[in-house]
Design a protein around this motif. Structure first.
Motif, PDB file in Angstrom:
ATOM      1  N   LYS A 105     -14.887  23.251  57.647  1.00 17.32           N
ATOM      2  CA  LYS A 105     -14.585  22.403  58.808  1.00 17.32           C
ATOM      3  C   LYS A 105     -14.693  20.913  58.516  1.00 17.32           C
ATOM      4  CE  LYS A 105     -14.426  25.653  62.111  1.00 17.32           C
ATOM      5  NZ  LYS A 105     -13.190  26.016  62.711  1.00 17.32           N
ATOM      6  N   ARG A 106     -15.828  20.482  57.917  1.00 17.43           N
ATOM      7  CA  ARG A 106     -16.105  19.041  57.901  1.00 17.43           C
ATOM      8  C   ARG A 106     -17.062  18.680  56.768  1.00 17.43           C
ATOM      9  NH1 ARG A 106     -16.681  14.992  62.244  1.00 17.43           N
ATOM     10  NH2 ARG A 106     -18.665  13.955  62.010  1.00 17.43           N
ATOM     11  N   ILE A 107     -16.816  17.504  56.190  1.00 15.76           N
ATOM     12  CA  ILE A 107     -17.702  16.907  55.193  1.00 15.76           C
ATOM     13  C   ILE A 107     -17.862  15.446  55.592  1.00 15.76           C
ATOM     14  CG2 ILE A 107     -17.999  16.253  52.765  1.00 15.76           C
ATOM     15  CD1 ILE A 107     -15.926  18.552  52.142  1.00 15.76           C
ATOM     16  N   VAL A 108     -19.108  14.966  55.627  1.00 13.60           N
ATOM     17  CA  VAL A 108     -19.383  13.562  55.921  1.00 13.60           C
ATOM     18  C   VAL A 108     -20.287  13.044  54.812  1.00 13.60           C
ATOM     19  CG1 VAL A 108     -20.354  11.898  57.556  1.00 13.60           C
ATOM     20  CG2 VAL A 108     -19.249  13.987  58.406  1.00 13.60           C
ATOM     21  N   PHE A 109     -19.905  11.900  54.227  1.00 10.34           N
ATOM     22  CA  PHE A 109     -20.765  11.292  53.217  1.00 10.34           C
ATOM     23  C   PHE A 109     -20.684   9.780  53.277  1.00 10.34           C
ATOM     24  CE2 PHE A 109     -16.790  12.081  50.820  1.00 10.34           C
ATOM     25  CZ  PHE A 109     -16.564  10.844  50.232  1.00 10.34           C
ATOM     26  N   GLN A 110     -21.686   9.158  52.675  1.00  8.65           N
ATOM     27  CA  GLN A 110     -21.702   7.702  52.526  1.00  8.65           C
ATOM     28  C   GLN A 110     -21.654   7.388  51.039  1.00  8.65           C
ATOM     29  OE1 GLN A 110     -24.426   8.966  54.707  1.00  8.65           O
ATOM     30  NE2 GLN A 110     -22.905   8.778  56.321  1.00  8.65           N
ATOM     31  N   TRP A 111     -21.008   6.267  50.751  1.00  8.22           N
ATOM     32  CA  TRP A 111     -21.038   5.741  49.395  1.00  8.22           C
ATOM     33  C   TRP A 111     -20.904   4.241  49.456  1.00  8.22           C
ATOM     34  CZ3 TRP A 111     -16.151   7.490  46.216  1.00  8.22           C
ATOM     35  CH2 TRP A 111     -14.993   7.141  46.887  1.00  8.22           C
ATOM     36  N   ALA A 112     -21.233   3.593  48.352  1.00 12.85           N
ATOM     37  CA  ALA A 112     -21.285   2.136  48.324  1.00 12.85           C
ATOM     38  C   ALA A 112     -19.911   1.531  48.566  1.00 12.85           C
ATOM     39  CB  ALA A 112     -21.843   1.655  46.993  1.00 12.85           C
TER      40      ALA A 112
ATOM     41  N   SER B  99     -21.101  -2.828  43.728  1.00 13.28           N
ATOM     42  CA  SER B  99     -21.411  -2.519  45.113  1.00 13.28           C
ATOM     43  C   SER B  99     -21.592  -3.799  45.920  1.00 13.28           C
ATOM     44  CB  SER B  99     -22.685  -1.680  45.184  1.00 13.28           C
ATOM     45  OG  SER B  99     -23.101  -1.544  46.518  1.00 13.28           O
ATOM     46  N   ALA B 100     -21.061  -3.787  47.137  1.00 10.77           N
ATOM     47  CA  ALA B 100     -21.173  -4.950  48.019  1.00 10.77           C
ATOM     48  C   ALA B 100     -22.501  -4.952  48.776  1.00 10.77           C
ATOM     49  CB  ALA B 100     -20.006  -4.967  49.004  1.00 10.77           C
ATOM     50  N   GLY B 101     -23.371  -3.970  48.524  1.00 12.54           N
ATOM     51  CA  GLY B 101     -24.684  -3.955  49.145  1.00 12.54           C
ATOM     52  C   GLY B 101     -24.786  -3.175  50.450  1.00 12.54           C
ATOM     53  N   TYR B 102     -23.770  -2.428  50.784  1.00 14.42           N
ATOM     54  CA  TYR B 102     -23.814  -1.589  51.986  1.00 14.42           C
ATOM     55  C   TYR B 102     -22.909  -0.380  51.756  1.00 14.42           C
ATOM     56  CZ  TYR B 102     -19.298  -3.700  53.243  1.00 14.42           C
ATOM     57  OH  TYR B 102     -17.992  -4.125  53.237  1.00 14.42           O
ATOM     58  N   ASN B 103     -23.005   0.610  52.614  1.00 16.45           N
ATOM     59  CA  ASN B 103     -22.227   1.839  52.474  1.00 16.45           C
ATOM     60  C   ASN B 103     -21.125   1.928  53.521  1.00 16.45           C
ATOM     61  OD1 ASN B 103     -23.825   2.764  50.382  1.00 16.45           O
ATOM     62  ND2 ASN B 103     -25.109   4.023  51.699  1.00 16.45           N
ATOM     63  N   THR B 104     -20.090   2.672  53.172  1.00 14.82           N
ATOM     64  CA  THR B 104     -19.093   3.103  54.145  1.00 14.82           C
ATOM     65  C   THR B 104     -19.294   4.599  54.362  1.00 14.82           C
ATOM     66  OG1 THR B 104     -17.422   3.524  52.452  1.00 14.82           O
ATOM     67  CG2 THR B 104     -17.415   1.332  53.498  1.00 14.82           C
ATOM     68  N   THR B 105     -18.717   5.111  55.434  1.00 13.91           N
ATOM     69  CA  THR B 105     -18.828   6.534  55.759  1.00 13.91           C
ATOM     70  C   THR B 105     -17.452   7.173  55.673  1.00 13.91           C
ATOM     71  OG1 THR B 105     -20.704   6.142  57.223  1.00 13.91           O
ATOM     72  CG2 THR B 105     -19.487   8.203  57.543  1.00 13.91           C
ATOM     73  N   VAL B 106     -17.371   8.266  54.926  1.00 14.09           N
ATOM     74  CA  VAL B 106     -16.137   9.037  54.776  1.00 14.09           C
ATOM     75  C   VAL B 106     -16.327  10.361  55.507  1.00 14.09           C
ATOM     76  CG1 VAL B 106     -14.596  10.195  53.143  1.00 14.09           C
ATOM     77  CG2 VAL B 106     -15.643   7.989  52.535  1.00 14.09           C
ATOM     78  N   THR B 107     -15.340  10.722  56.320  1.00 15.37           N
ATOM     79  CA  THR B 107     -15.351  12.002  57.022  1.00 15.37           C
ATOM     80  C   THR B 107     -14.077  12.756  56.648  1.00 15.37           C
ATOM     81  OG1 THR B 107     -16.585  11.049  58.875  1.00 15.37           O
ATOM     82  CG2 THR B 107     -15.437  13.142  59.277  1.00 15.37           C
TER      83      THR B 107
ATOM     84  N   THR C 140      -7.785  15.865  57.134  1.00 15.51           N
ATOM     85  CA  THR C 140      -7.847  14.506  57.657  1.00 15.51           C
ATOM     86  C   THR C 140      -9.030  13.811  56.997  1.00 15.51           C
ATOM     87  OG1 THR C 140      -6.947  15.218  59.780  1.00 15.51           O
ATOM     88  CG2 THR C 140      -8.106  13.098  59.739  1.00 15.51           C
ATOM     89  N   ILE C 141      -8.781  12.638  56.429  1.00 13.33           N
ATOM     90  CA  ILE C 141      -9.837  11.851  55.797  1.00 13.33           C
ATOM     91  C   ILE C 141      -9.864  10.486  56.463  1.00 13.33           C
ATOM     92  CG2 ILE C 141     -10.728  10.854  53.648  1.00 13.33           C
ATOM     93  CD1 ILE C 141      -9.105  12.990  52.128  1.00 13.33           C
ATOM     94  N   SER C 142     -11.046  10.111  56.945  1.00 17.12           N
ATOM     95  CA  SER C 142     -11.214   8.781  57.537  1.00 17.12           C
ATOM     96  C   SER C 142     -12.364   8.084  56.836  1.00 17.12           C
ATOM     97  CB  SER C 142     -11.468   8.879  59.045  1.00 17.12           C
ATOM     98  OG  SER C 142     -12.617   9.650  59.307  1.00 17.12           O
ATOM     99  N   GLU C 143     -12.298   6.760  56.806  1.00 16.33           N
ATOM    100  CA  GLU C 143     -13.374   5.963  56.220  1.00 16.33           C
ATOM    101  C   GLU C 143     -13.569   4.737  57.092  1.00 16.33           C
ATOM    102  OE1 GLU C 143     -15.043   4.306  51.936  1.00 16.33           O
ATOM    103  OE2 GLU C 143     -13.056   5.217  52.012  1.00 16.33           O
ATOM    104  N   GLU C 144     -14.846   4.396  57.299  1.00 15.41           N
ATOM    105  CA  GLU C 144     -15.169   3.260  58.150  1.00 15.41           C
ATOM    106  C   GLU C 144     -16.483   2.632  57.700  1.00 15.41           C
ATOM    107  OE1 GLU C 144     -15.877   4.556  62.187  1.00 15.41           O
ATOM    108  OE2 GLU C 144     -16.686   6.444  61.456  1.00 15.41           O
ATOM    109  N   GLY C 145     -16.731   1.429  58.227  1.00 19.32           N
ATOM    110  CA  GLY C 145     -18.003   0.781  57.978  1.00 19.32           C
ATOM    111  C   GLY C 145     -17.941  -0.480  57.133  1.00 19.32           C
ATOM    112  N   TRP C 146     -16.723  -0.932  56.796  1.00 23.93           N
ATOM    113  CA  TRP C 146     -16.625  -2.178  56.033  1.00 23.93           C
ATOM    114  C   TRP C 146     -16.993  -3.372  56.905  1.00 23.93           C
ATOM    115  CZ3 TRP C 146     -12.924   1.574  54.934  1.00 23.93           C
ATOM    116  CH2 TRP C 146     -12.852   1.970  53.598  1.00 23.93           C
ATOM    117  N   ARG C 147     -17.494  -4.394  56.261  1.00 22.48           N
ATOM    118  CA  ARG C 147     -17.721  -5.663  56.948  1.00 22.48           C
ATOM    119  C   ARG C 147     -16.368  -6.280  57.258  1.00 22.48           C
ATOM    120  NH1 ARG C 147     -22.421  -7.329  52.713  1.00 22.48           N
ATOM    121  NH2 ARG C 147     -24.034  -6.062  53.679  1.00 22.48           N
ATOM    122  N   GLU C 148     -16.345  -7.170  58.199  1.00 25.00           N
ATOM    123  CA  GLU C 148     -15.084  -7.803  58.600  1.00 25.00           C
ATOM    124  C   GLU C 148     -14.880  -9.091  57.814  1.00 25.00           C
ATOM    125  OE1 GLU C 148     -14.658  -7.956  62.873  1.00 25.00           O
ATOM    126  OE2 GLU C 148     -15.548  -5.974  63.057  1.00 25.00           O
TER     127      GLU C 148
END
Length: 159
Positions: free
Chosen positions: A69-76, A91-99, A113-121
Motif C-alpha cells: 500500500k504505502r512507503i514513507v521515508f525521509q532523506w537529506a 546535505s542542506a541540513g534538513y530532510n524531505t519526506t517521500v511517500t 504514486t510518488i510524492s516528495e515535500e519539505g524543501w525550504r522555499e
C-alpha cells in the motif's frame, strides 16, 4: 509557495510484485539505485542507497511501510548537483519526506504514486525539487521497463 510534487505511473504487474521490486534491495539495485541498495525498506529501518549520477551513499530513514500500500521515508535534502561545484551537493541540513503509494487496479495493473515535500522555499531548493521530480519520474519509467520487459533503463547511463 510550498515546494512539493507528485508523479504517477501504471505498471502492468500485480501490486505485490511492484511493491516487492521497491522494498527489496536486490531488485531495486537492478533498475534504480545504480550504485546499489543496502537494506530492505521496513518501518523504522535506515537503509542506504547509492547512485552513479549523484555520488555518495544516502541514508533513507523509513518512517512507515504498509505492505502493498504505502512507503514513507525521509532523506537529506540536497540543494545542488555535484556538477554545481559548491556545497549544495552535500546535505542542506534538513530532510524531505517521500511517500510512495501502490494501488491495485481492476485490470491487474498497479498505479504507483510518488510524492516528495519539505524543501525550504529558496531558489536552490526549488531547483533541487525539480531534480528530484525528474529522478522519481525516471524511477517509475525504470520500474515499469524492468518489471514488464526485464530491461534496466539506467544501465550505463551515468558511468
Amino acid at each position: 509557495m510550498e515546494l512539493k510534487f507528485k508523479v504517477t505511473g501504471r505498471v502492468a504487474r500485480p501490486v505485490a510484485e511492484v511493491f516487492e521490486a521497491v522494498v527489496n534491495p536486490q531488485q531495486l539495485s537492478r533498475y534504480f539505485t545504480t550504485g546499489g541498495a543496502k537494506g530492505r525498506l521496513a518501518t523504522g529501518a535506515v537503509v542506504y542507497w547509492s547512485f552513479h549520477d549523484f555520488p555518495g551513499e544516502f541514508p533513507v530513514e523509513v518512517a512507515e511501510v504498509e505492505e502493498n500500500k504505502r512507503i514513507v521515508f525521509q532523506w537529506a535534502a540536497h540543494e545542488g548537483a555535484p556538477s554545481d561545484g559548491d556545497a549544495g551537493a552535500a546535505s542542506a541540513g534538513y530532510n524531505t519526506t517521500v511517500t510512495m503509494e501502490f494501488e491495485a487496479l481492476e485490470d491487474g495493473r498497479t498505479l504507483v504514486t510518488i510524492s516528495e515535500e519539505g524543501w525550504r522555499e529558496t531558489p536552490k531548493a526549488l531547483r533541487a525539487s525539480y531534480g528530484n521530480c525528474h529522478g522519481w519520474t525516471q524511477m517509475l519509467c525504470a520500474l515499469k521497463a524492468f518489471l514488464e520487459h526485464g530491461i534496466n533503463l539506467r544501465e550505463g547511463m551515468y558511468k
